[in-house]
Design a protein around this motif. Structure first.
Motif, mmCIF file in Angstrom:
data_model
loop_
_atom_site.group_PDB
_atom_site.id
_atom_site.type_symbol
_atom_site.label_atom_id
_atom_site.label_comp_id
_atom_site.label_asym_id
_atom_site.label_seq_id
_atom_site.Cartn_x
_atom_site.Cartn_y
_atom_site.Cartn_z
ATOM 1 N N LEU A 19 4.523 -0.587 -9.757
ATOM 2 C CA LEU A 19 5.597 -0.984 -9.415
ATOM 3 C C LEU A 19 5.235 -1.460 -7.805
ATOM 4 O O LEU A 19 6.260 -2.501 -7.365
ATOM 5 N N ALA A 20 4.394 -1.280 -7.206
ATOM 6 C CA ALA A 20 3.886 -1.691 -5.952
ATOM 7 C C ALA A 20 3.576 -3.275 -6.027
ATOM 8 O O ALA A 20 3.951 -4.162 -5.228
ATOM 9 N N MET B 19 11.444 1.983 0.313
ATOM 10 C CA MET B 19 12.188 2.781 0.534
ATOM 11 C C MET B 19 11.996 3.994 -0.209
ATOM 12 O O MET B 19 12.066 5.201 0.115
ATOM 13 N N LEU B 20 11.809 3.831 -1.588
ATOM 14 C CA LEU B 20 11.464 4.745 -2.492
ATOM 15 C C LEU B 20 9.988 5.581 -1.876
ATOM 16 O O LEU B 20 9.728 6.661 -2.146
ATOM 17 N N ALA B 21 9.051 4.720 -1.472
ATOM 18 C CA ALA B 21 7.761 5.397 -0.703
ATOM 19 C C ALA B 21 8.279 6.487 0.368
ATOM 20 O O ALA B 21 7.631 7.379 0.502
ATOM 21 N N ALA B 22 9.148 5.918 0.999
ATOM 22 C CA ALA B 22 9.518 6.737 2.256
ATOM 23 C C ALA B 22 10.287 8.043 1.897
ATOM 24 O O ALA B 22 10.060 9.240 2.214
ATOM 25 N N MET C 187 18.803 7.449 5.340
ATOM 26 C CA MET C 187 18.955 6.048 5.777
ATOM 27 C C MET C 187 18.036 5.258 4.354
ATOM 28 O O MET C 187 18.616 4.238 3.748
ATOM 29 N N ALA C 188 17.079 5.789 3.897
ATOM 30 C CA ALA C 188 16.220 5.208 2.956
ATOM 31 C C ALA C 188 17.104 5.536 1.702
ATOM 32 O O ALA C 188 16.978 4.383 0.716
ATOM 33 N N VAL C 189 17.536 6.667 1.381
ATOM 34 C CA VAL C 189 18.383 6.831 0.273
ATOM 35 C C VAL C 189 19.626 5.773 0.154
ATOM 36 O O VAL C 189 19.780 5.325 -1.088
ATOM 37 N N ARG D 224 1.014 -1.211 0.020
ATOM 38 C CA ARG D 224 0.145 0.022 -0.052
ATOM 39 C C ARG D 224 0.795 1.273 0.020
ATOM 40 O O ARG D 224 0.424 2.362 -0.757
ATOM 41 N N TYR D 225 1.901 1.244 0.768
ATOM 42 C CA TYR D 225 2.780 2.590 0.696
ATOM 43 C C TYR D 225 3.481 2.954 -0.760
ATOM 44 O O TYR D 225 3.218 4.002 -1.091
ATOM 45 N N PRO D 226 4.113 1.818 -1.358
ATOM 46 C CA PRO D 226 4.557 2.363 -2.707
ATOM 47 C C PRO D 226 3.223 2.448 -3.682
ATOM 48 O O PRO D 226 3.560 3.329 -4.732
#
Length: 440
Positions: free
Chosen positions: A89-90, A359-362, A388-390, A79-81
């Motif tokens: 992509l999700a 991580m892309l969603a974050a 951190m996500a990057v 759900r986030y992506p």
């Protein structure tokens, strides 16, 4: 827009239950099965490999915790992506993870249990695996509350068993067996870290039951603070004791049972097999049965999967058709599994992909925060979370690339099945993509 698909009054999973699910997924059967594989690749550097794998996993855990605490929902890895990046992509990431779980994870867990059970009962590893799959299929038909309570009980036994393994094994460690940790070189350490990577994941999947957690905005970060240090300590200690007591040549390609035979009495070996290996596998199998229906329900809600896969039992609230399909498919694959040493690699492909997409969603949330996002609510600075996500994105992609070079044929097979998922998605969505809201 509500934060969760599950009414708060129905949220029955508390902090300890969440920690039990996380630790059960992190440790699981993969630890017992793959330590020897890691030793075969990295030698005494396997302890460093665990450190690398856990570090990369933690880079993804903090941004994942931020998403789970800020937008508690079910099936957050999809759900986030879907909401913040791309529905297509999700789906691709969820599909890739599903392939890895069915072709790698479930057979790995079940076969590992079978290997350990053969020391206690005269059944084949496959027959024992089928029996365990059946047990947890039936258990999860009765709802997440019962499954979570059983998970908590097994978690306690698992931690006690691994603690005993370390305590009894530490006096038998020979310092000479732990020298030359860099003998395999950086490539060997990193390759072993890639294989061991999925043994360090698991806590992040608690966001997939965010709608079932009590006070998820607080429970998710706190559960990570409890589960990750505990797992790190157990992993490094177990690996050091196993290699230090046996040496590289004796431990390479073997399970932890070989090390247990070195310093545990027959009675304690039985306890280690039941409360350690079997409970590790059982917690992984149980947690997998808890999580898979969440993905099916989310994809059915968005019209990608048939509506029947999202249907739930009126009495227990369980997605009975999805559970049945999971059971039958995993049992069928168990009868004709990949070579044992390749199961962990297959598992890592999907795990690294789904973490990358989350991580892309974050990153998207932190770059362009939605109106309901509170920067001050999460205890870690958004700049740190963003960094951190990057960093986690290229590291996870690097792990996939590294494993692909080590197991090219296996990677191509996995990638081919992922490509079929792309075709399936476009057929189901008429090439347009889901227009449903990803987080409701």
């Amino acid at each position: 827009m509500a934060a969760s698909n599950t009414p708060q009054s129905d949220a029955d999973i508390g902090l300890l239950d969440a920690v039990a699910i996380e630790v059960g997924l992190i440790i699981g059967g993969a630890l017992f099965a793959l330590v020897g594989v890691g030793v075969d690749i990295a030698g005494t550097g396997v302890v460093l490999s665990f450190g690398v794998a856990i570090t990369i996993a933690v880079l993804g855990l903090v941004p994942t915790a931020m998403l789970g605490a800020s937008f508690p929902t079910t099936c957050g890895h999809y759900r986030y992506p879907a909401r913040f990046v791309s529905p297509a992509l999700a789906f691709l990431a969820a599909w890739g993870l599903g392939i890895s779980m069915f072709a790698g994870g479930l057979p790995l867990y079940a076969l590992t249990a079978g290997e350990y059970l053969t020391a206690l009962v005269p059944f084949s590893a496959t027959a024992s695996g089928i029996a365990l799959l059946t047990l947890f299929f039936v258990l999860n038909l009765f709802g997440i509350r019962l499954a979570a309570k059983v998970q908590l009980l097994m978690f306690v036994g698992l931690v006690v068993a691994l603690g005993a393994f370390v305590a009894f094994g530490a006096p038998t460690v020979e310092a000479a067996n732990l020298t030359s940790p860099f003998a395999s070189g950086p490539v060997g350490i990193l390759a072993a870290a890639g294989v061991l990577y999925f043994t360090c994941l698991g806590a992040n999947f608690v966001i997939d039951i965010g709608g079932d957690l009590r006070d998820a905005t607080v429970t998710i970060p706190r559960s990570f603070l409890l589960s990750i240090p505990l797992v790190f300590l157990l992993y490094v200690s177990v690996a050091a004791v196993a290699v230090g007591s046996l040496g590289v040549e004796a431990m390479a390609g073997q399970t932890l049972e070989i090390a247990a035979e070195r310093f545990l009495s027959p009675a304690f070996q039985t306890v280690f097999i039941i409360c350690g290996a079997l409970f590790a596998v059982a917690t992984s199998l149980n947690a997998t049965f808890i999580l898979i229906p969440k993905y099916a329900e989310a994809l059915a809600d968005d019209g990608v999967f048939p509506a029947a896969l999202g249907a739930t039992n009126d009495r227990f609230g369980t997605a009975h058709w999805t559970l049945l399909g999971t059971y039958l498919l995993s049992a069928a694959i168990l009868l004709a599994p990949l070579p044992f040493e390749q199961l962990g690699t297959m598992l890592a492909f999907g795990g690294a992909l789904v973490v990358t997409v989350v991580m892309l969603a974050a990153i998207s949330v932190l770059r362009d925060p939605p109106s309901e996002f509170d920067r001050e609510a999460f205890p870690v600075s958004t700049r740190v979370v963003y960094a951190m996500a990057v960093l986690a994105v290229p590291l996870n992609l690097l792990l996939i690339a590294l494993l692909a070079t080590q197991s090219t044929t296996l990677f191509l097979a996995w990638a081919g099945l992922v490509a079929l998922g792309v075709l399936f998605y476009h057929v189901r969505t008429d090439g347009i993509g889901s227009t449903a809201e990803a987080v409701e």
